[in-house]
Design an enzyme around this catalytic site. Structure first.
Site, PDB file in Angstrom:
ATOM      1  N   ALA A  96       0.825  -1.450   0.046  1.00 51.24           N
ATOM      2  CA  ALA A  96      -0.030   0.379   0.359  1.00 51.24           C
ATOM      3  C   ALA A  96       1.258   1.243   0.178  1.00 51.24           C
ATOM      4  O   ALA A  96       2.270   1.643  -0.049  1.00 51.24           O
ATOM      5  CB  ALA A  96      -1.048   0.038   0.859  1.00 51.24           C
ATOM      6  N   HIS A  97       0.696   2.382  -0.182  1.00 54.78           N
ATOM      7  CA  HIS A  97       1.010   3.788  -0.069  1.00 54.78           C
ATOM      8  C   HIS A  97       1.926   3.814   1.434  1.00 54.78           C
ATOM      9  O   HIS A  97       1.562   3.957   2.803  1.00 54.78           O
ATOM     10  CB  HIS A  97      -0.196   5.180  -0.162  1.00 54.78           C
ATOM     11  CG  HIS A  97      -0.839   4.764   0.502  1.00 54.78           C
ATOM     12  ND1 HIS A  97      -2.150   6.205   0.652  1.00 54.78           N
ATOM     13  CD2 HIS A  97      -1.824   4.427   1.744  1.00 54.78           C
ATOM     14  CE1 HIS A  97      -2.967   5.608   1.637  1.00 54.78           C
ATOM     15  NE2 HIS A  97      -2.663   4.959   2.267  1.00 54.78           N
ATOM     16  N   ASN A  98       2.597   4.644   0.720  1.00 55.57           N
ATOM     17  CA  ASN A  98       3.602   4.684   1.471  1.00 55.57           C
ATOM     18  C   ASN A  98       4.257   4.308   2.657  1.00 55.57           C
ATOM     19  O   ASN A  98       5.025   4.462   3.755  1.00 55.57           O
ATOM     20  CB  ASN A  98       3.265   6.128   3.183  1.00 55.57           C
ATOM     21  CG  ASN A  98       2.471   7.025   2.498  1.00 55.57           C
ATOM     22  OD1 ASN A  98       2.987   7.478   0.963  1.00 55.57           O
ATOM     23  ND2 ASN A  98       1.043   7.950   3.319  1.00 55.57           N
TER      24      ASN A  98
END
Length: 352
Positions: free
Chosen positions: A256-258
């Site tokens: 997922a993001h980050n």
């Protein structure tokens, strides 16, 4: 078995050459001429085949080997049948893999599917893209504006590389894969169907339901990373999603993001890493691991397959279970439950 239609050996190697290349010791120097042109499991072997035997549970395989040569530890060497060249090595499987990469280089690093070289006339390459000499852009690939692709990299049929992405040298982007908002290093392998740089799953509650939070970060993939088929790597929301040098990611993994993944990690298939997780160097995740958001997994940690993580894992520890905890504690709980089940069964005469 090794099918010569799909994987023909680059050339034959002698047992003496294998010893020199891997640092193995040839138990009988008179067998240095023995020819090796195939790889096989120890229980199959075959003419001109190299096999390896390692681990006490496989010791019995030594006496029944039918192969040209065997890589094995010192304590196994005396058990090989006559005529089999014995290559003594402290890490037989590692040496076997090295020989495999030499014998079958196209199996270790994917090459062009169509056999094309240079830029196919059937690819779409934007006029502002920079393609170094020696790169291969196959039929049906789409290369967007201001993209940069290094020498030796192969972009397979129907892969899509989006605006301003940069891909280093000697890499591979498989058929049907897509790359957006990404900076990718050298010798990176992205297998078919992977999705790199799409929106992260970011929403905030609104008056009419979930409202999208713009995802304006990037994906940064460092050198020597491998990403399996149909794996997804979301771009960051405002900071970057980062995958560290040498990390290997299996098929069907969600990142997922980050998320920030360290160097030389191993992540097995069907694992899911939620947003803003930080993973240290040399972490190993078994298949189907799930990580809640904003966790930190310490350097060298090992996460057991099918485990669910809702708290941080200290460096070097082995955790497992659902919810995950230190493995020793998880095993004690399992043992206690088994004792309780047996006691209940015994106490009621075996009736439910």
């Amino acid at each position: 078995m090794t099918d010569p239609v799909f994987f023909a050996p680059s050339r034959r190697y002698t047992a003496g050459e294998v010893a020199n290349l891997t640092g193995a010791v040839l138990a009988d120097s008179s067998q240095s001429h023995i020819s090796i042109a195939a790889l096989a499991p120890a229980n199959e072997g075959g003419e001109h085949a190299l096999v390896f035997v390692d681990g006490r549970r496989n010791f019995a395989l030594m006496q029944s080997l039918k192969a040209a040569a065997v890589l094995c530890p010192t304590e196994f060497a005396s058990k090989a049948p006559a005529g089999v060249a014995v290559l003594v090595h402290p890490r037989p499987q590692q040496a076997f893999a090295m020989v495999g990469r030499l014998l079958f280089p196209t199996a270790a690093t994917p090459g062009p599917m169509t056999g094309e070289t240079g830029i196919s006339p059937h690819a779409h390459v934007d006029a502002t893209a920079h393609i170094e000499a020696g790169a291969v852009i196959e039929a049906g690939a789409v290369i967007g504006p201001r993209v940069s692709i290094g020498s030796g990299t192969v972009i397979a049929p129907h892969a899509v590389i989006g605006y301003s992405c940069q891909i280093g040298r000697d890499g591979y982007v498989g058929p049907g894969a897509s790359v957006q908002y990404a900076l990718i290093g050298n010798r990176v392998i992205i297998h078919g169907g992977a999705r790199i740089g799409q929106d992260g799953f970011g929403f905030v509650a609104g008056a009419k339901g979930p409202e999208r939070v713009p995802q304006i970060g990037r994906v940064v993939i460092q050198d020597d990373v491998e990403i399996g088929s149909n794996t997804t790597v979301d771009r960051g929301a405002m900071s970057d999603t980062i995958i560290g040098q040498g990390t290997k990611i299996d098929n069907l993994v969600q990142i997922a993001h980050n998320v920030r993944i360290g160097r030389n990690c191993i992540i097995a298939g069907l694992s899911g890493i939620s947003g803003s997780v930080t993973v240290g160097d040399n972490v190993t995740m078994g298949g189907g691991v799930g990580l809640a958001d904003h966790l930190t997994i310490g350097t060298g940690a090992k996460l057991a397959a099918r485990s669910g993580f809702m708290s941080n894992v200290p460096a070097g520890e082995i955790w497992g279970g659902y919810p995950a905890q230190p493995m020793a504690e998880a095993m004690r709980e399992i043992a206690a439950l088994r004792r309780l089940a047996r006691a209940r069964k015994s106490g009621d005469g075996g009736n439910s």
